[in-house]
Design a protein around this motif. Sequence first.
Motif, short mmCIF file in Angstrom:
data_model
loop_
_atom_site.label_atom_id
_atom_site.label_comp_id
_atom_site.label_asym_id
_atom_site.label_seq_id
_atom_site.Cartn_x
_atom_site.Cartn_y
_atom_site.Cartn_z
N PRO A 131 9.67 -0.53 -10.86
CA PRO A 131 10.18 -1.77 -11.24
C PRO A 131 9.65 -2.07 -9.75
O PRO A 131 9.63 -3.51 -9.12
CB PRO A 131 12.15 -1.59 -11.14
N ALA A 132 10.05 -1.35 -8.60
CA ALA A 132 9.62 -1.87 -7.11
C ALA A 132 8.49 -2.15 -6.74
O ALA A 132 7.61 -2.45 -6.23
CB ALA A 132 10.23 -0.64 -6.45
N TYR A 133 7.66 -1.18 -7.84
CA TYR A 133 6.16 -2.03 -7.57
C TYR A 133 5.84 -2.90 -8.02
O TYR A 133 4.88 -3.42 -7.72
CB TYR A 133 5.43 -0.73 -8.49
N ILE A 134 6.29 -3.32 -9.11
CA ILE A 134 5.39 -4.76 -9.76
C ILE A 134 6.20 -5.55 -8.77
O ILE A 134 5.82 -6.82 -9.24
CB ILE A 134 6.63 -4.66 -11.28
N LYS A 135 7.57 -6.25 -9.12
CA LYS A 135 7.89 -6.65 -7.79
C LYS A 135 6.83 -7.07 -6.46
O LYS A 135 6.61 -7.84 -6.56
CB LYS A 135 9.71 -6.62 -7.54
N THR A 136 6.52 -5.58 -6.18
CA THR A 136 5.76 -5.99 -4.56
C THR A 136 4.86 -6.25 -5.73
O THR A 136 4.51 -7.47 -4.45
CB THR A 136 5.77 -4.29 -4.25
N VAL A 137 3.65 -6.11 -6.17
CA VAL A 137 2.53 -6.50 -5.98
C VAL A 137 2.37 -8.15 -6.35
O VAL A 137 1.36 -8.93 -6.33
CB VAL A 137 1.80 -6.12 -7.38
N ILE A 138 3.88 -8.40 -7.71
CA ILE A 138 3.62 -9.96 -7.41
C ILE A 138 4.07 -10.85 -6.51
O ILE A 138 3.11 -11.92 -6.14
CB ILE A 138 4.71 -9.94 -8.78
N PHE A 139 4.74 -10.59 -5.61
CA PHE A 139 5.15 -11.25 -4.48
C PHE A 139 3.94 -10.87 -3.20
O PHE A 139 3.92 -12.18 -2.58
CB PHE A 139 6.35 -10.23 -3.64
N HIS A 140 3.44 -9.92 -3.19
CA HIS A 140 2.29 -9.86 -1.97
C HIS A 140 1.06 -10.86 -2.72
O HIS A 140 0.32 -11.40 -2.12
CB HIS A 140 1.61 -8.69 -2.48
N ALA A 141 1.08 -10.92 -4.46
CA ALA A 141 -0.04 -11.99 -4.85
C ALA A 141 0.28 -13.26 -3.93
O ALA A 141 -0.22 -14.15 -4.36
CB ALA A 141 -0.31 -11.33 -6.26
N GLU A 154 0.81 -0.76 -0.10
CA GLU A 154 0.35 -0.29 -0.40
C GLU A 154 0.67 1.23 -0.25
O GLU A 154 0.63 2.50 -1.34
CB GLU A 154 -0.84 0.09 1.30
N ALA A 155 2.05 1.38 0.55
CA ALA A 155 2.77 2.51 0.81
C ALA A 155 3.20 2.94 -0.37
O ALA A 155 3.73 3.69 -1.00
CB ALA A 155 3.85 2.49 1.95
N ILE A 156 3.91 1.87 -0.91
CA ILE A 156 4.76 1.82 -2.65
C ILE A 156 3.47 2.47 -3.82
O ILE A 156 4.10 3.10 -4.60
CB ILE A 156 5.60 0.49 -3.01
N THR A 157 2.73 1.80 -3.47
CA THR A 157 1.39 1.73 -4.76
C THR A 157 1.05 3.31 -3.90
O THR A 157 0.64 4.07 -5.41
CB THR A 157 -0.01 1.57 -4.31
#
Length: 305
Positions: free
Chosen positions: A235-245, A47-50
């Motif tokens: 890039p950090a956002y994409i990695k975070t979203v995938i890891f959270h999924a 949520e923070a990075i988004t």
Amino acid sequence: MANLREIQRRMSSIKSTMQITRTMEMISTARIRSALKKAEEATPYKEAITNMLANVAGAGFDDAQPLLRSRSVEKSVLFILVASDRGLAGGFNLLQQRVVEHEMAALKERGVSSELITCGRKPTEYFTFRKMKPVMSFVGISSEPNQDEADRIATYVMDAYASGRIDRAVLCYWHAKNRVDQTQVTEQLLPVTQEKLMMPNAPRAKEALSEVDHKFYSDYTFEPSAQEVLGYLMPAYIKTVIFHALLDSAAAEHAARRRAMQSATDNAKEVLSSLGRTYNRERQGAITTELTEIIGGAAALEDSY
């Protein structure tokens, strides 16, 4: 007696199965706690990075950025399917596989090609058997995902999108609402739209970022420019979203397996109860028949004398 022995064998087999399903239910119940905790602990960072990305985008959303640029013509779509390594979880795997398979078939009818990344042994085997081999597959870690898996997926997705090999990336997984309920999520990962950035908490919340917050952060001056900061954050956002999924799916997997094993245990109890009644009825019938034969034999002996 042969019928009674057969019923006893069936009851013994069902009892053994029920012990297994009950044990698996207990194991999944214990693992849900840990998996949900990991997903919940990762949620604030996502949520923070988004939110940060949304605020920077509000100050300077630039669709010239490779990962923000939308394509006028869609020629290729990449699906990232997150499921499980093991079965015995109800429709956890099959429902997701059918959703992705249906979407890929619909795209094919429109002349759009598709690629697939699978996370889990079950979806990998499912699509490989149907001659749709994934471009990347991860097995053996569905219940304990790691950051390396997310980074490798994100790197492939970003490189493919930036180079123009794909025009859209879609993330499909199960969201664990709690220990009981799970919902299917089909989320567009790329391109990232400005509307998407205004929904930082999806799928856990439906409220968008407020206009007040948006205006507050857009008053900042960015150095370097907001567009450049956006390029570093993506890039950090994409990695975070995938890891959270991946973490969310792991929690949903344990919850689905617990529910499936609980249902199997309850069904086994019902079958045992039904077989118990049948056994008692057959046993009483056998005893009555034996008593009738004994009484008939005794009467015959008395008559002979």
